[in-house]
Design a protein around this motif. Sequence first.
Motif, PDB file in Angstrom:
ATOM      1  N   THR A 159       0.830  -1.197   0.000  1.00 24.98           N
ATOM      2  CA  THR A 159       0.000   0.000   0.000  1.00 24.98           C
ATOM      3  C   THR A 159       0.869   1.252   0.000  1.00 24.98           C
ATOM      4  O   THR A 159       2.055   1.218   0.326  1.00 24.98           O
ATOM      5  CB  THR A 159      -0.925   0.051   1.228  1.00 24.98           C
ATOM      6  OG1 THR A 159      -0.118   0.169   2.420  1.00 24.98           O
ATOM      7  CG2 THR A 159      -1.803  -1.175   1.330  1.00 24.98           C
ATOM      8  N   ASP A 214      -1.667   4.697  -6.670  1.00 29.34           N
ATOM      9  CA  ASP A 214      -2.688   3.809  -7.225  1.00 29.34           C
ATOM     10  C   ASP A 214      -2.932   4.053  -8.712  1.00 29.34           C
ATOM     11  O   ASP A 214      -4.060   4.312  -9.154  1.00 29.34           O
ATOM     12  CB  ASP A 214      -3.996   3.953  -6.438  1.00 29.34           C
ATOM     13  CG  ASP A 214      -4.860   2.702  -6.553  1.00 29.34           C
ATOM     14  OD1 ASP A 214      -4.308   1.620  -6.810  1.00 29.34           O
ATOM     15  OD2 ASP A 214      -6.094   2.818  -6.391  1.00 29.34           O
ATOM     16  N   THR A 243      -3.877   3.577   0.457  1.00 32.73           N
ATOM     17  CA  THR A 243      -4.426   3.165  -0.825  1.00 32.73           C
ATOM     18  C   THR A 243      -3.498   2.149  -1.465  1.00 32.73           C
ATOM     19  O   THR A 243      -2.419   1.857  -0.957  1.00 32.73           O
ATOM     20  CB  THR A 243      -4.636   4.387  -1.746  1.00 32.73           C
ATOM     21  OG1 THR A 243      -5.378   3.985  -2.905  1.00 32.73           O
ATOM     22  CG2 THR A 243      -3.309   4.995  -2.177  1.00 32.73           C
ATOM     23  N   GLY A 244      -3.939   1.577  -2.569  1.00 34.01           N
ATOM     24  CA  GLY A 244      -3.127   0.562  -3.230  1.00 34.01           C
ATOM     25  C   GLY A 244      -1.844   1.141  -3.788  1.00 34.01           C
ATOM     26  O   GLY A 244      -1.838   2.255  -4.334  1.00 34.01           O
ATOM     27  N   THR A 285      -7.489  -1.271  -7.199  1.00 32.28           N
ATOM     28  CA  THR A 285      -7.899  -1.100  -5.810  1.00 32.28           C
ATOM     29  C   THR A 285      -9.361  -0.671  -5.790  1.00 32.28           C
ATOM     30  O   THR A 285      -9.725   0.337  -6.400  1.00 32.28           O
ATOM     31  CB  THR A 285      -7.042  -0.029  -5.117  1.00 32.28           C
ATOM     32  OG1 THR A 285      -5.662  -0.336  -5.298  1.00 32.28           O
ATOM     33  CG2 THR A 285      -7.362   0.049  -3.635  1.00 32.28           C
ATOM     34  N   HIS A 287      -9.293   3.183  -3.386  1.00 35.18           N
ATOM     35  CA  HIS A 287      -8.552   4.105  -4.235  1.00 35.18           C
ATOM     36  C   HIS A 287      -8.527   5.511  -3.640  1.00 35.18           C
ATOM     37  O   HIS A 287      -9.542   6.011  -3.145  1.00 35.18           O
ATOM     38  CB  HIS A 287      -9.157   4.162  -5.632  1.00 35.18           C
ATOM     39  CG  HIS A 287      -8.525   5.183  -6.532  1.00 35.18           C
ATOM     40  ND1 HIS A 287      -7.302   4.970  -7.140  1.00 35.18           N
ATOM     41  CD2 HIS A 287      -8.910   6.439  -6.886  1.00 35.18           C
ATOM     42  CE1 HIS A 287      -6.984   6.026  -7.854  1.00 35.18           C
ATOM     43  NE2 HIS A 287      -7.938   6.935  -7.713  1.00 35.18           N
TER      44      HIS A 287
END
Length: 656
Positions: free
Chosen positions: A443, A626, A457-458, A634, A598
């Motif tokens: 992350t 992301d 977030t991703g 995500t 996201h």
Amino acid sequence: MRRSLTLFLSLAVAGGLAATVPATASAQERQDIPQSHPFWANPQAKVADTAPASKLNFRVYLNQRDPAGAEAAARAVSDPDSPSYRKFLSPEQVRDRFAATQSTVDSVKSWLTGSGFGIGEVPSNRAYVEAVGTADQVQKAFSVKLGKYAVKGRTLRAADKDLSVPASLAKDVLGVIGVDQATNLLKPDHTDGADTAPTQSAKPGDVPPAKGFRNSGPCSTYYGEKVDTTDPAYNGKQLPYAPCGYTPAQLRSAYGVDQAARFGADGKGTTIAIVDAFASPTIYADASEYARRNDPEHPLKASQFSQKIFPPTPGQEAPDKCDAAGWYGEETLDVEAAHGLAPGANILYVGGADCQDLSLDQALNYVVADHRADIISNSYGDTGEDLPPTEIKAFNQIAVHAVLQGIGVYFSSGDNGDEVARVGTPTPDFAASSPWVTAVGGTSIGIGKDGKRLFETGWETGKSALTDGTYTPGFPGAYTSGSGGGTSRQFEQPFYQKGSVPDALATKNQTGGKKGRVVPDISAIGDPNTGFLVGQTQTFPEGAHYDQYRIGGTSLASPVFAGIMAVADSFDHFHHGFINPVLYKLTARTPAINDVQHVDGAVARVDYANSVDASGGLLRSARTFDYPNLTIHTTKGYDDVTGLGSPNGLLFLMFV
């Protein structure tokens, strides 16, 4: 930084072996080991015969007894719906119920010694029998002719056809690895996600510390502390400077494990094993200095740290060819991150003899066979899943034995997103895709001044370089690296993902309505742009010495999560073992897991062009969070970038 073993060509060995037989069995009494002849070893590629007197080391891998029963028992001890839940087996019980019998081992050894071979290691769980002998002995024992073949610009040894063994042994042999040199086609590969400099060349047996790397300023001690007001706006916004590298205290706070310390839970009573290749000669000094500078209340005591280093394998790549110095940085990151999150846990480092799957499997099996640790963190893997059946089967036997014993095995999910750029098609990486390990994704995380998580977030990074006042390419930039994930073509959907992973993901890459295993399972900090401060001895223009820099990758996520689980062990007063069934069936249905979604955002980066100082100029860029243009995304709920999400403080420790 996560070490990836790129498979250029398949090692293809599979089959079987079993009972006492004479070494001179006739052709009618022999049986081929399927797929034990590399496809590149053809007459057109042959350049010479192998010298009959040359020495070879190889392993005969043995099938376990009742593999279906072993997997059923592994499910039972890890499934919270089972009456056998957490009724783990001892190494002796696993060996007595499922390992190859001593009689089988003796039969294989008898055949090998009768063929003139010397016998090497036989691990306590009887996973394999090592042997050493001459090429001439190998040719006679396996009824083949060894030659040298030109492949991918190299000259490698291989047999002219499938290896064969006495028919009475065939049912008990999983495969034979080491007779050919196909493993030399597995090469370690750096990832951009680590942001480390390339290593310098070295003579065999003389591998100095890696070439030095430093982060340039400006950077922030916490997320948003400093904002870039001198460069043009990016996507309409003035960007915060990337953090200088989060410290252990910041990560303990962001993931809530600092609260567990109030209850005396800091990982004490749990041993975390870290498996990598080679061994940094300065690891304990570096990790101790790192703790002294950045986490002085939690020193790494000599009594907490131990190592097992396997000696070099004769005939394998020299350490400099395998980038040993790069693996030094991997070990350093893993040790410092695991200790940082679980300062009370013991750390056992196990270094493989080289960077090949064969040696890393040996290191992993060393931990599992005698339950030398309760948690194992692994920051390496193969690019994609195109591996020989023998390697996959041998690995899964080790992983199942770990589950039976209550050992949690964690693997980084990879640093190359969906792998389309390198493989050509979407794929997760092995061994993270094995259904018997926990795959840890990465992350991007913002940690505020108060140590709290501002967002998560991703991790999928886009980069836009700033040149002459213009960002190229524009938002969201060009993809550089990110959390590995996707749907396996190799493994079907495991029981614990049923009903939890959306069918839209499980059916990707499948045919005939089948469902596959989806990666990852859980996630933690991975983005090097919101990364971890690490301290390591490196080689700078002024000499080799300790210094610090920011780093990331899913090889940060894995030891961070391993550390969190060590704290969970001490908080809950038991070892959790294989946690996937609990994560999917119970924990994910509570607020104990933060649903990573996201987030639009980016940070400003300033880097030294020469990696160490401003004399070569500065490089400026924007790094987005992301990146959206991959085949993995995500999303709300389970996704193939971050899995179920990330740990959410005390709630996670209570519900896992």
